[in-house]
Scaffold this motif. Sequence first.
Motif, PDB file in Angstrom:
ATOM      1  N   TYR A 153       0.813  -1.212   0.000  1.00 11.45           N
ATOM      2  CA  TYR A 153       0.000   0.000   0.000  1.00 11.45           C
ATOM      3  C   TYR A 153       0.849   1.266   0.000  1.00 11.45           C
ATOM      4  CZ  TYR A 153       0.688   0.352   5.132  1.00 11.45           C
ATOM      5  OH  TYR A 153       1.217   0.478   6.399  1.00 11.45           O
ATOM      6  N   GLU A 154       0.147   2.396  -0.089  1.00 14.85           N
ATOM      7  CA  GLU A 154       0.759   3.720  -0.228  1.00 14.85           C
ATOM      8  C   GLU A 154       1.643   3.806  -1.469  1.00 14.85           C
ATOM      9  OE1 GLU A 154       2.545   5.059   3.420  1.00 14.85           O
ATOM     10  OE2 GLU A 154       0.603   5.314   4.389  1.00 14.85           O
ATOM     11  N   TYR A 155       0.999   3.646  -2.628  1.00 11.39           N
ATOM     12  CA  TYR A 155       1.678   3.800  -3.912  1.00 11.39           C
ATOM     13  C   TYR A 155       1.999   5.278  -4.147  1.00 11.39           C
ATOM     14  CZ  TYR A 155       1.066  -0.927  -5.741  1.00 11.39           C
ATOM     15  OH  TYR A 155       1.171  -2.282  -5.954  1.00 11.39           O
ATOM     16  N   PRO A 156       3.075   5.579  -4.883  1.00  8.68           N
ATOM     17  CA  PRO A 156       3.319   6.971  -5.278  1.00  8.68           C
ATOM     18  C   PRO A 156       2.108   7.544  -6.008  1.00  8.68           C
ATOM     19  CG  PRO A 156       5.221   5.598  -5.792  1.00  8.68           C
ATOM     20  CD  PRO A 156       4.126   4.665  -5.372  1.00  8.68           C
ATOM     21  N   VAL A 157       1.836   8.822  -5.809  1.00  9.08           N
ATOM     22  CA  VAL A 157       0.652   9.418  -6.427  1.00  9.08           C
ATOM     23  C   VAL A 157       0.700   9.309  -7.949  1.00  9.08           C
ATOM     24  CG1 VAL A 157       0.052  10.994  -4.562  1.00  9.08           C
ATOM     25  CG2 VAL A 157       1.722  11.701  -6.265  1.00  9.08           C
ATOM     26  N   SER A 158       1.889   9.318  -8.531  1.00  8.32           N
ATOM     27  CA  SER A 158       2.011   9.207  -9.988  1.00  8.32           C
ATOM     28  C   SER A 158       1.619   7.834 -10.494  1.00  8.32           C
ATOM     29  CB  SER A 158       3.440   9.519 -10.438  1.00  8.32           C
ATOM     30  OG  SER A 158       4.363   8.600  -9.862  1.00  8.32           O
ATOM     31  N   GLU A 159       1.518   6.851  -9.589  1.00 11.31           N
ATOM     32  CA  GLU A 159       1.128   5.487  -9.956  1.00 11.31           C
ATOM     33  C   GLU A 159      -0.267   5.149  -9.449  1.00 11.31           C
ATOM     34  OE1 GLU A 159       3.142   3.477 -11.912  1.00 11.31           O
ATOM     35  OE2 GLU A 159       4.200   5.409 -12.064  1.00 11.31           O
ATOM     36  N   ALA A 160      -1.073   6.164  -9.221  1.00  8.78           N
ATOM     37  CA  ALA A 160      -2.419   5.946  -8.666  1.00  8.78           C
ATOM     38  C   ALA A 160      -3.363   6.992  -9.244  1.00  8.78           C
ATOM     39  CB  ALA A 160      -2.383   6.027  -7.141  1.00  8.78           C
ATOM     40  N   ALA A 161      -3.652   6.854 -10.527  1.00  6.01           N
ATOM     41  CA  ALA A 161      -4.369   7.909 -11.262  1.00  6.01           C
ATOM     42  C   ALA A 161      -5.783   8.140 -10.763  1.00  6.01           C
ATOM     43  CB  ALA A 161      -4.404   7.572 -12.755  1.00  6.01           C
ATOM     44  N   LEU A 162      -6.388   7.164 -10.088  1.00  7.56           N
ATOM     45  CA  LEU A 162      -7.778   7.285  -9.657  1.00  7.56           C
ATOM     46  C   LEU A 162      -7.923   7.365  -8.138  1.00  7.56           C
ATOM     47  CD1 LEU A 162      -8.785   4.741 -12.310  1.00  7.56           C
ATOM     48  CD2 LEU A 162     -10.045   6.883 -12.091  1.00  7.56           C
ATOM     49  N   ALA A 163      -6.799   7.477  -7.418  1.00  4.54           N
ATOM     50  CA  ALA A 163      -6.828   7.472  -5.956  1.00  4.54           C
ATOM     51  C   ALA A 163      -6.518   8.850  -5.399  1.00  4.54           C
ATOM     52  CB  ALA A 163      -5.823   6.460  -5.410  1.00  4.54           C
ATOM     53  N   ARG A 164      -7.062   9.149  -4.225  1.00  6.75           N
ATOM     54  CA  ARG A 164      -6.786  10.427  -3.582  1.00  6.75           C
ATOM     55  C   ARG A 164      -5.441  10.369  -2.835  1.00  6.75           C
ATOM     56  NH1 ARG A 164     -11.871   8.974  -0.413  1.00  6.75           N
ATOM     57  NH2 ARG A 164     -11.151   7.723   1.351  1.00  6.75           N
ATOM     58  N   PRO A 165      -4.770  11.512  -2.699  1.00  9.20           N
ATOM     59  CA  PRO A 165      -3.507  11.542  -1.961  1.00  9.20           C
ATOM     60  C   PRO A 165      -3.715  11.169  -0.497  1.00  9.20           C
ATOM     61  CG  PRO A 165      -3.784  13.529  -3.283  1.00  9.20           C
ATOM     62  CD  PRO A 165      -5.101  12.819  -3.290  1.00  9.20           C
ATOM     63  N   SER A 166      -2.684  10.614   0.109  1.00  8.89           N
ATOM     64  CA  SER A 166      -2.742  10.291   1.524  1.00  8.89           C
ATOM     65  C   SER A 166      -2.774  11.568   2.349  1.00  8.89           C
ATOM     66  CB  SER A 166      -1.523   9.454   1.921  1.00  8.89           C
ATOM     67  OG  SER A 166      -1.427   9.335   3.318  1.00  8.89           O
ATOM     68  N   PRO A 167      -3.579  11.625   3.405  1.00 11.09           N
ATOM     69  CA  PRO A 167      -3.625  12.850   4.222  1.00 11.09           C
ATOM     70  C   PRO A 167      -2.347  13.081   5.027  1.00 11.09           C
ATOM     71  CG  PRO A 167      -4.996  11.133   5.193  1.00 11.09           C
ATOM     72  CD  PRO A 167      -4.574  10.629   3.849  1.00 11.09           C
ATOM     73  N   HIS A 168      -1.523  12.043   5.226  1.00 10.06           N
ATOM     74  CA  HIS A 168      -0.324  12.218   6.040  1.00 10.06           C
ATOM     75  C   HIS A 168       0.946  12.389   5.209  1.00 10.06           C
ATOM     76  CE1 HIS A 168       1.421   8.190   5.452  1.00 10.06           C
ATOM     77  NE2 HIS A 168       0.198   7.727   5.496  1.00 10.06           N
ATOM     78  N   ASP A 169       0.874  12.159   3.873  1.00  4.41           N
ATOM     79  CA  ASP A 169       2.048  12.333   3.020  1.00  4.41           C
ATOM     80  C   ASP A 169       1.581  12.515   1.587  1.00  4.41           C
ATOM     81  OD1 ASP A 169       4.389  12.261   1.544  1.00  4.41           O
ATOM     82  OD2 ASP A 169       5.298  10.658   2.727  1.00  4.41           O
ATOM     83  N   PRO A 170       1.678  13.732   1.038  1.00  7.05           N
ATOM     84  CA  PRO A 170       1.150  13.985  -0.316  1.00  7.05           C
ATOM     85  C   PRO A 170       1.930  13.283  -1.417  1.00  7.05           C
ATOM     86  CG  PRO A 170       2.367  15.893   0.474  1.00  7.05           C
ATOM     87  CD  PRO A 170       2.258  14.944   1.641  1.00  7.05           C
ATOM     88  N   ARG A 171       3.075  12.677  -1.092  1.00  6.71           N
ATOM     89  CA  ARG A 171       3.843  11.951  -2.100  1.00  6.71           C
ATOM     90  C   ARG A 171       3.222  10.605  -2.437  1.00  6.71           C
ATOM     91  NH1 ARG A 171       9.563  12.023   0.877  1.00  6.71           N
ATOM     92  NH2 ARG A 171       8.110  11.491   2.568  1.00  6.71           N
ATOM     93  N   VAL A 172       2.360  10.100  -1.571  1.00  5.43           N
ATOM     94  CA  VAL A 172       1.767   8.780  -1.782  1.00  5.43           C
ATOM     95  C   VAL A 172       0.249   8.887  -1.791  1.00  5.43           C
ATOM     96  CG1 VAL A 172       3.739   7.589  -0.786  1.00  5.43           C
ATOM     97  CG2 VAL A 172       1.805   8.197   0.685  1.00  5.43           C
ATOM     98  N   ALA A 173      -0.379   7.846  -2.331  1.00  6.43           N
ATOM     99  CA  ALA A 173      -1.835   7.840  -2.490  1.00  6.43           C
ATOM    100  C   ALA A 173      -2.465   6.695  -1.712  1.00  6.43           C
ATOM    101  CB  ALA A 173      -2.191   7.709  -3.974  1.00  6.43           C
ATOM    102  N   GLU A 174      -3.770   6.803  -1.539  1.00 10.05           N
ATOM    103  CA  GLU A 174      -4.537   5.752  -0.878  1.00 10.05           C
ATOM    104  C   GLU A 174      -4.855   4.646  -1.883  1.00 10.05           C
ATOM    105  OE1 GLU A 174      -7.898   7.555   1.026  1.00 10.05           O
ATOM    106  OE2 GLU A 174      -6.715   8.214   2.742  1.00 10.05           O
ATOM    107  N   ARG A 175      -3.817   3.924  -2.232  1.00  9.19           N
ATOM    108  CA  ARG A 175      -3.952   2.791  -3.140  1.00  9.19           C
ATOM    109  C   ARG A 175      -3.247   1.586  -2.530  1.00  9.19           C
ATOM    110  NH1 ARG A 175      -0.854   1.705  -8.988  1.00  9.19           N
ATOM    111  NH2 ARG A 175      -1.657  -0.418  -9.233  1.00  9.19           N
TER     112      ARG A 175
END
Length: 350
Positions: free
Chosen positions: A237-259
């Motif tokens: 879990y916590e994929y980089p945001v660039s690898e999660a086109a349909l997921a929202r960013p994590s609230p604790h680290d904008p570099r990763v997404a809720e994927r």
Amino acid sequence: MNTPSPWWAPHRHADRRPALMARNRIVAAVRAHFAAAEFVEIDAAALQISPGNEAHLSAFSTEALGSDGARQPLYLHTSPEFACKKLLAAGEPRLFSIARVYRNRERGPLHHPEFTMLEWYRAGAEYMELMQDCADLLALAADTAGIGTLRHRDREADPFATFERLTLAEAFAERAGIDLLATIDRDGSTDRDALAGAVRRADLRVAEDDTWADLFCRVLVARIEPHLGIGRPTILYEYPVSEAALARPSPHDPRVAERFELYACGVELANGFGELTDADEQRRRFTLEMAEKARVYGETYPIDEDFLEALAIMPEASGIALGLDRLVMLATDARHIEDVIWTPVAGGAR
């Protein structure tokens, strides 16, 4: 070289039938499971304006002919996701779909051009809740098949065990000695050269035209995925945001997404998200994905404007797609996906 008998040859069907009957029992159990949890089953249309806008998903195209001879381009969907999210916007709080979906350029032991996707969505739910859903479904499939261990080739996983959980950053550090987050800026942009240097130090190949995403995938496939879901299922879990086109960013680290992705026996089974509901940001990401698709494949797909309009009023939600055929494979120890599909698409070497 001997040509295998077709799937409908009586002796070959007799060999396949036990796994196919197990498939039927598992599908029935899944339907009952979601019904008991007050999910609504929906039936998504396969023909869509857009098949999805992820760079490396390839679709089957067709066209509708009007009575006046007018032609409308259409695609077979690669997922029922857009339809499901439109129904979330319409007010359905919990829904699931067991959908036939279609992906081009995909065929092999774990891939088939037409396969079955189980998707489900929870309005107002955190994406971590989907991880427990996955645990429940793996245990359900094992119980229904009458087994205690999931198997694929020489790998096993206990479907009743507590899942291993790893972030992508942890996995890259442990398996490749790479500080993944050091190559991602706070705005989600990536540093290709920084990752290239780390990949070289990990003794993996780097080509001059490799993008950051190419290098990320190379490490994932070579050093990480072979170790996932061995002994027990793994949540990555916590994929980089660039690898999660349909997921929202994590609230604790904008570099990763809720994927997250679910693995068992080294096989990827499911892909879950805390769903992105910012229509403008989704359009921006789709545009980037289609630019990458044009670069790699020389083609693009249209954006579904109705989907973006629905996304603007969709409630906060989490959703996930699980490959139902693959789950049946692991529950029946099948070696090839066509062994658990009642009528495989013609063609393709076994």
